[in-house]
Scaffold this motif. Structure first.
Motif, PDB file in Angstrom:
ATOM      1  N   LEU A  72       0.810  -1.219   0.000  1.00  0.00           N
ATOM      2  CA  LEU A  72       0.000   0.000   0.000  1.00  0.00           C
ATOM      3  C   LEU A  72       0.840   1.265   0.000  1.00  0.00           C
ATOM      4  O   LEU A  72       0.317   2.357  -0.250  1.00  0.00           O
ATOM      5  CB  LEU A  72      -0.959   0.001   1.192  1.00  0.00           C
ATOM      6  CG  LEU A  72      -1.952  -1.159   1.275  1.00  0.00           C
ATOM      7  CD1 LEU A  72      -3.030  -0.875   2.308  1.00  0.00           C
ATOM      8  CD2 LEU A  72      -2.582  -1.462  -0.070  1.00  0.00           C
ATOM      9  N   PRO A 131      -3.674   5.669  -3.452  1.00  0.00           N
ATOM     10  CA  PRO A 131      -4.921   5.026  -3.013  1.00  0.00           C
ATOM     11  C   PRO A 131      -5.915   4.796  -4.141  1.00  0.00           C
ATOM     12  O   PRO A 131      -6.599   3.763  -4.175  1.00  0.00           O
ATOM     13  CB  PRO A 131      -5.470   5.999  -1.959  1.00  0.00           C
ATOM     14  CG  PRO A 131      -4.264   6.717  -1.444  1.00  0.00           C
ATOM     15  CD  PRO A 131      -3.326   6.833  -2.611  1.00  0.00           C
ATOM     16  N   GLN A 139      -6.692   2.688   5.449  1.00  0.00           N
ATOM     17  CA  GLN A 139      -6.169   1.748   4.458  1.00  0.00           C
ATOM     18  C   GLN A 139      -6.823   0.382   4.616  1.00  0.00           C
ATOM     19  O   GLN A 139      -7.189  -0.267   3.634  1.00  0.00           O
ATOM     20  CB  GLN A 139      -4.645   1.624   4.614  1.00  0.00           C
ATOM     21  CG  GLN A 139      -3.872   2.847   4.177  1.00  0.00           C
ATOM     22  CD  GLN A 139      -2.384   2.717   4.459  1.00  0.00           C
ATOM     23  OE1 GLN A 139      -1.977   2.090   5.449  1.00  0.00           O
ATOM     24  NE2 GLN A 139      -1.557   3.307   3.606  1.00  0.00           N
ATOM     25  N   VAL A 188       0.000  -2.157   5.713  1.00  0.00           N
ATOM     26  CA  VAL A 188      -1.211  -1.470   6.150  1.00  0.00           C
ATOM     27  C   VAL A 188      -0.869  -0.710   7.427  1.00  0.00           C
ATOM     28  O   VAL A 188      -0.517  -1.326   8.437  1.00  0.00           O
ATOM     29  CB  VAL A 188      -2.357  -2.469   6.413  1.00  0.00           C
ATOM     30  CG1 VAL A 188      -3.616  -1.735   6.868  1.00  0.00           C
ATOM     31  CG2 VAL A 188      -2.628  -3.315   5.175  1.00  0.00           C
ATOM     32  N   ARG A 204     -10.365   0.501   3.292  1.00  0.00           N
ATOM     33  CA  ARG A 204     -10.404   0.592   1.823  1.00  0.00           C
ATOM     34  C   ARG A 204     -10.206  -0.785   1.204  1.00  0.00           C
ATOM     35  O   ARG A 204     -10.947  -1.195   0.307  1.00  0.00           O
ATOM     36  CB  ARG A 204      -9.336   1.559   1.316  1.00  0.00           C
ATOM     37  CG  ARG A 204      -9.342   1.709  -0.211  1.00  0.00           C
ATOM     38  CD  ARG A 204      -8.181   2.560  -0.717  1.00  0.00           C
ATOM     39  NE  ARG A 204      -8.131   3.856  -0.050  1.00  0.00           N
ATOM     40  CZ  ARG A 204      -7.133   4.259   0.729  1.00  0.00           C
ATOM     41  NH1 ARG A 204      -6.090   3.461   0.935  1.00  0.00           N
ATOM     42  NH2 ARG A 204      -7.163   5.426   1.287  1.00  0.00           N
TER      43      ARG A 204
END
Length: 424
Positions: A158, A163, A191, A186, A194
């Motif tokens: 991530l 994003p 996050q 994460v 999502r």
């Protein structure tokens, strides 16, 4: 998440000089119910505070042989970072693939289509043996289209993309692969939410748990005892005879039982009988385990670099033999390379050393007499070490090998030896 230092009880007769500490960092991988389903392991013994893929082979061998892997990972999945060279290393022959996930890096933006395609046979061979492969999100690039169907897991970092790219990346991965997607790194609730909304069910990162360092004592048996075991295996001694040797040496039997009962070996019940352990492992794997154990066992009189040089020789000869000789000779080539330094490791002449261990005739011919099919490969291997350009050119030409072929094999051998922790 807190871990206490792990120090399994060593055999009472263990030599204190042969006991050292393995530092292994692990980070939990959780499911959507926040239950731990696996761990990613990192070797912190040599590179404190830095994740590295360069020591995965040593990590596998230590964690699944010397150290108590049950204490490290229990019965969870184990993700191991792998270099491309170590994917072809013989240490993987000793690991049961059921719980071990091999995390493979992509080759970088400069990789050619040929370089990418060259790894496909390696991946397919590993999958045929039951191993599952994990890649990062770089495998979703067009250049890696051939790798994508081979992925059992794809780890989405991530921190590596914006994003707004999460949804198209997830959609693409699901369209073109059957892989389980893992959100890694994460670090925030946002996050996590999502990626959960996108249907991901596996997560890893600081928001759940930072990597914790687990200390495990490793106990190495003496070289003499390991040699005796190798000797018995090469003579195809009976299970009962091998069992007797194991009973006489607590250190050796201690390591074998920990290895055979490790998570990576994948057994459903604990093995407590030496006889049962030998029967399950088989003579071929027992020999490979003992040969690798010999190069990592400690001797106060032996310089640390000798073990690593022996491993480089063995691996280089194995790689060169694969180009020149039938497959059955590759194991002999590995043994010839490793045992060509037996005099230095034991502090006696090669002739005397070879009296104490039964070896295949091609190995004896090459190492002691400089004859047979393995002799020119051993000569070329020594030329690689010495930097003697004339000897290198002459021996490579005699074997019809280009300098590029030999240099590439040498680089692979050096990387593999570093992974094996031969100088440890």
């Amino acid at each position: 998440m807190t871990d206490k230092p792990i120090a399994p009880t060593a055999p009472a007769s263990a030599d204190p000089a042969a006991i050292s500490t393995v530092m292994i960092a692990r980070q939990a991988i959780l499911d959507d119910k926040r239950m731990v389903v696996g761990y990613e392991l990192f070797d912190r013994s040599t590179v404190t505070g830095a994740h590295t893929a360069s020591s995965d082979a040593a990590l596998l061998f230590n964690a699944l042989s010397y150290a108590s892997s049950e204490a490290l990972v229990g019965r969870k999945l184990v993700f191991i970072n792998c270099t491309h060279e170590s994917l072809q290393g013989p240490h993987l022959e000793l690991i049961h693939p059921e719980r071990v996930i091999l995390k493979v890096r992509t080759l970088g933006p400069q990789a050619t289509p040929e370089e990418i395609a060259q790894l496909l046979p390696v991946f397919n061979a590993l999958r045929a043996r039951g191993f599952r492969l994990a890649f990062n999100q770089e495998v979703l690039r067009r250049a890696y289209a051939a790798w994508l169907p081979l992925a059992a897991f794809i780890k989405l970092d991530l921190q590596a993309f914006k994003p707004e790219l999460a949804e198209p990346l997830v959609r693409f991965a699901r369209t073109y692969s059957m892989a389980t997607l893992v959100a890694e790194k994460v670090e925030t609730a946002e996050q996590h939410e999502r990626m959960t909304a996108l249907g991901l069910k596996m997560f890893q990162g600081y928001w759940f748990a930072q990597p914790t360092v687990v200390k495990a004592k490793t106990v190495g048996p003496s070289q003499a005892i390991v040699l005796q075991l190798i000797n018995m295996v090469r003579k195809q001694a009976s299970v009962a005879e091998i069992e007797e040797l194991l009973k006489k040496d607590p250190t050796l039997s201690f390591n074998l039982l920990r290895f055979i009962n490790s998570s990576g070996f994948g057994l459903s019940c604990e093995i407590t009988s030496f006889r049962h352990a030998v029967m399950i492992l088989g003579l071929k794997k027992l020999f490979r385990w003992a040969a690798l154990l010999l190069t990592t066992s400690r001797s106060s009189a032996t310089p640390p670099a000798v073990g690593q040089t022996a491993v480089v020789r063995g691996r280089l000869m194995e790689l060169l033999a694969a180009e020149l000789l039938p497959p059955e000779e590759c194991d002999n080539a590995f043994v010839a390379g490793v045992f060509s330094l037996l005099d230095v490791m034991l502090g006696v002449s090669l002739e005397h050393a070879f009296e104490s261990v039964a070896l295949p005739q091609p190995v004896v011919d090459a190492v002691l007499h400089g004859t047979g099919v393995l002799a020119p490969i051993l000569e070329l291997t020594r030329a690689c070490e010495s930097g003697d350009e004339e000897a290198f050119a002459r021996t490579a030409e005699a074997l019809h090998l280009s300098s590029r072929q030999v240099n590439w094999a040498h680089l692979q051998a050096l990387a593999w030896a570093e992974d094996m922790g031969g100088s440890d």
